[in-house]
Structure formats: C-alpha cells, structure tokens
Design a protein around this motif. Structure first.
Motif, mmCIF file in Angstrom:
data_model
loop_
_atom_site.group_PDB
_atom_site.id
_atom_site.type_symbol
_atom_site.label_atom_id
_atom_site.label_comp_id
_atom_site.label_asym_id
_atom_site.label_seq_id
_atom_site.Cartn_x
_atom_site.Cartn_y
_atom_site.Cartn_z
ATOM 1 N N GLY A 1 5.751 0.398 -2.448
ATOM 2 C CA GLY A 1 6.223 1.747 -2.769
ATOM 3 C C GLY A 1 7.417 2.167 -1.934
ATOM 4 N N LEU A 2 7.368 1.876 -0.639
ATOM 5 C CA LEU A 2 8.491 2.211 0.243
ATOM 6 C C LEU A 2 9.760 1.505 -0.199
ATOM 7 C CD1 LEU A 2 6.689 1.951 3.705
ATOM 8 C CD2 LEU A 2 7.387 4.052 2.537
ATOM 9 N N GLU A 3 9.640 0.215 -0.494
ATOM 10 C CA GLU A 3 10.799 -0.575 -0.917
ATOM 11 C C GLU A 3 11.337 -0.090 -2.259
ATOM 12 O OE1 GLU A 3 11.788 -5.114 -2.326
ATOM 13 O OE2 GLU A 3 10.200 -4.814 -0.848
ATOM 14 N N TYR A 4 10.438 0.282 -3.174
ATOM 15 C CA TYR A 4 10.863 0.743 -4.492
ATOM 16 C C TYR A 4 11.719 2.000 -4.379
ATOM 17 C CZ TYR A 4 10.741 1.893 -9.427
ATOM 18 O OH TYR A 4 11.107 2.176 -10.721
ATOM 19 N N PHE A 5 11.254 2.979 -3.608
ATOM 20 C CA PHE A 5 12.027 4.214 -3.459
ATOM 21 C C PHE A 5 13.362 3.944 -2.771
ATOM 22 C CE2 PHE A 5 8.167 6.569 -4.500
ATOM 23 C CZ PHE A 5 8.700 7.598 -5.268
ATOM 24 N N LYS A 6 13.377 3.059 -1.808
ATOM 25 C CA LYS A 6 14.624 2.746 -1.100
ATOM 26 C C LYS A 6 15.602 2.048 -2.035
ATOM 27 C CE LYS A 6 17.106 2.612 2.597
ATOM 28 N NZ LYS A 6 17.688 3.824 3.120
ATOM 29 N N LYS A 7 15.117 1.082 -2.802
ATOM 30 C CA LYS A 7 15.984 0.296 -3.685
ATOM 31 C C LYS A 7 16.469 1.108 -4.891
ATOM 32 C CE LYS A 7 15.958 -3.872 -6.508
ATOM 33 N NZ LYS A 7 15.120 -4.902 -7.101
ATOM 34 N N GLU A 8 15.566 1.807 -5.536
ATOM 35 C CA GLU A 8 15.907 2.512 -6.783
ATOM 36 C C GLU A 8 16.563 3.873 -6.559
ATOM 37 O OE1 GLU A 8 15.636 1.238 -9.892
ATOM 38 O OE2 GLU A 8 14.955 -0.636 -8.961
ATOM 39 N N TYR A 9 16.193 4.582 -5.499
ATOM 40 C CA TYR A 9 16.669 5.956 -5.309
ATOM 41 C C TYR A 9 17.393 6.170 -3.984
ATOM 42 C CZ TYR A 9 13.449 6.580 -9.179
ATOM 43 O OH TYR A 9 12.798 6.465 -10.370
ATOM 44 N N ASN A 10 17.452 5.128 -3.159
ATOM 45 C CA ASN A 10 18.129 5.179 -1.868
ATOM 46 C C ASN A 10 17.615 6.312 -0.980
ATOM 47 O OD1 ASN A 10 19.877 4.108 0.031
ATOM 48 N ND2 ASN A 10 21.535 5.508 -0.548
ATOM 49 N N VAL A 11 16.282 6.477 -0.937
ATOM 50 C CA VAL A 11 15.656 7.465 -0.059
ATOM 51 C C VAL A 11 14.523 6.798 0.710
ATOM 52 C CG1 VAL A 11 16.199 9.500 -1.454
ATOM 53 C CG2 VAL A 11 14.070 8.288 -1.846
ATOM 54 N N ASP A 12 14.294 7.296 1.897
ATOM 55 C CA ASP A 12 13.144 6.877 2.684
ATOM 56 C C ASP A 12 12.031 7.869 2.422
ATOM 57 O OD1 ASP A 12 14.304 4.624 3.966
ATOM 58 O OD2 ASP A 12 15.393 5.976 5.299
ATOM 59 N N VAL A 13 10.848 7.351 2.176
ATOM 60 C CA VAL A 13 9.703 8.204 1.890
ATOM 61 C C VAL A 13 8.587 7.908 2.878
ATOM 62 C CG1 VAL A 13 10.264 8.398 -0.564
ATOM 63 C CG2 VAL A 13 8.698 6.610 0.200
ATOM 64 N N GLU A 14 7.650 8.824 2.921
ATOM 65 C CA GLU A 14 6.473 8.663 3.768
ATOM 66 C C GLU A 14 5.256 8.984 2.916
ATOM 67 O OE1 GLU A 14 5.120 10.013 8.185
ATOM 68 O OE2 GLU A 14 6.312 11.432 7.033
ATOM 69 N N PHE A 15 4.304 8.068 2.872
ATOM 70 C CA PHE A 15 3.084 8.288 2.105
ATOM 71 C C PHE A 15 2.027 8.906 3.004
ATOM 72 C CE2 PHE A 15 4.979 4.592 -0.200
ATOM 73 C CZ PHE A 15 5.323 5.304 -1.330
ATOM 74 N N THR A 16 1.392 9.953 2.506
ATOM 75 C CA THR A 16 0.404 10.682 3.296
ATOM 76 C C THR A 16 -0.991 10.643 2.700
ATOM 77 O OG1 THR A 16 1.025 12.721 2.148
ATOM 78 C CG2 THR A 16 2.128 12.261 4.249
ATOM 79 N N ASP A 17 -1.109 10.215 1.439
ATOM 80 C CA ASP A 17 -2.416 10.173 0.788
ATOM 81 C C ASP A 17 -2.389 9.105 -0.294
ATOM 82 O OD1 ASP A 17 -5.034 10.863 0.329
ATOM 83 O OD2 ASP A 17 -4.602 12.741 -0.703
ATOM 84 N N SER A 18 -3.563 8.730 -0.755
ATOM 85 C CA SER A 18 -3.646 7.719 -1.803
ATOM 86 C C SER A 18 -4.910 7.930 -2.627
ATOM 87 C CB SER A 18 -3.669 6.318 -1.186
ATOM 88 O OG SER A 18 -4.815 6.171 -0.360
ATOM 89 N N GLN A 19 -4.899 7.345 -3.806
ATOM 90 C CA GLN A 19 -6.061 7.391 -4.686
ATOM 91 C C GLN A 19 -6.142 6.040 -5.395
ATOM 92 O OE1 GLN A 19 -5.841 10.367 -7.748
ATOM 93 N NE2 GLN A 19 -7.999 10.174 -8.267
ATOM 94 N N VAL A 20 -7.262 5.355 -5.209
ATOM 95 C CA VAL A 20 -7.480 4.073 -5.861
ATOM 96 C C VAL A 20 -8.454 4.305 -7.015
ATOM 97 C CG1 VAL A 20 -8.294 1.704 -5.583
ATOM 98 C CG2 VAL A 20 -7.117 2.828 -3.699
ATOM 99 N N PHE A 21 -8.026 3.952 -8.214
ATOM 100 C CA PHE A 21 -8.866 4.119 -9.387
ATOM 101 C C PHE A 21 -9.735 2.889 -9.574
ATOM 102 C CE2 PHE A 21 -5.567 7.148 -9.995
ATOM 103 C CZ PHE A 21 -6.123 8.176 -10.733
ATOM 104 N N ALA A 22 -10.925 3.078 -10.073
ATOM 105 C CA ALA A 22 -11.821 1.956 -10.358
ATOM 106 C C ALA A 22 -11.233 1.125 -11.494
ATOM 107 C CB ALA A 22 -13.202 2.475 -10.744
ATOM 108 N N GLY A 23 -11.468 -0.163 -11.457
ATOM 109 C CA GLY A 23 -10.908 -1.080 -12.445
ATOM 110 C C GLY A 23 -11.283 -0.750 -13.870
ATOM 111 N N TYR A 24 -12.462 -0.187 -14.093
ATOM 112 C CA TYR A 24 -12.874 0.143 -15.458
ATOM 113 C C TYR A 24 -12.169 1.391 -15.978
ATOM 114 C CZ TYR A 24 -16.085 3.482 -13.271
ATOM 115 O OH TYR A 24 -16.608 4.501 -12.526
ATOM 116 N N VAL A 25 -11.584 2.172 -15.096
ATOM 117 C CA VAL A 25 -10.809 3.348 -15.510
ATOM 118 C C VAL A 25 -9.357 2.952 -15.695
ATOM 119 C CG1 VAL A 25 -10.035 5.649 -14.847
ATOM 120 C CG2 VAL A 25 -12.358 4.930 -14.313
#
Length: 107
Positions: free
Chosen positions: A41-65
């Motif tokens: 995710g960090l690399e994607y934002f840097k490469k595609e939008y030329n911004v540095d981001v910071e992730f503060t939260d996450s949500q992992v969905f179950a495989g069946y969802v």
C-alpha cells in the motif's frame, strides 16, 4: 465435588481453550496479512500518486466474504486527508483506492 460437576467443568475448560486458541490463531493470521499488505500500500501511493501515507487502521475480511484487507490512514503531514486501499490478500493486488478527490481524480 460430584462427578456431574467435574464433567461439566472439564467440558467448559476444553471449550474455553478451544475458542481461545482459535481466536489467537485468527489474530496472528490477520496480523501477518496486514504486515504483508502495508508495504504494498505504501509503495502504491508513492508510485501512483507521489505521496507518502501512513496507515493507522486495518480490516481483514473473511475469505468467504471477500479475500481483501483494507488499510486506512492519511497522507503524512496532513491527518485530515484520509485515504484507504483495498488489497486482495491471496494475490496481493490492489483492488481499490480511496482518498481526497484532488489526489485520486485530479483535473
């Protein structure tokens, strides 16, 4: 203590250990998914939008969802500019990006 209460106590203890063990395994698996997705995710934002981001939260969905992890955060230096990125945790491909209009859809 009667035999009946001993059996009930043993069954309850076994159930508690089983549920607790599964919860720990689930949490460790989700942590590993987030740790692997974060640099992507960090690399994607840097490469595609030329911004540095910071992730503060996450949500992992179950495989069946849906086999995805969503990382939430903000642009570094500006906590008001929220961003998010959804990554398929089977292939680790970026599926969706969200953020401020000026960044995601510049004119």
């Amino acid at each position: 203590m009667s035999r009946k209460w001993r059996i009930i106590l043993i069954v309850f203890a076994a159930f508690t250990l089983l549920v607790g063990g599964c919860a720990v395994t689930y949490h460790v698996k989700n942590n590993n998914i987030v740790k692997k997705a974060t640099p992507i995710g960090l690399e994607y934002f840097k490469k595609e939008y030329n911004v540095d981001v910071e992730f503060t939260d996450s949500q992992v969905f179950a495989g069946y969802v849906s086999s995805k992890v969503v990382l939430y955060g903000h642009i570094k230096g500006d906590g008001n500019e929220a961003i998010k990125i959804a990554i398929n945790y089977n292939t680790y491909e970026v599926k969706y990006v969200g953020g401020p209009e000026w960044l995601i859809h510049p004119e």
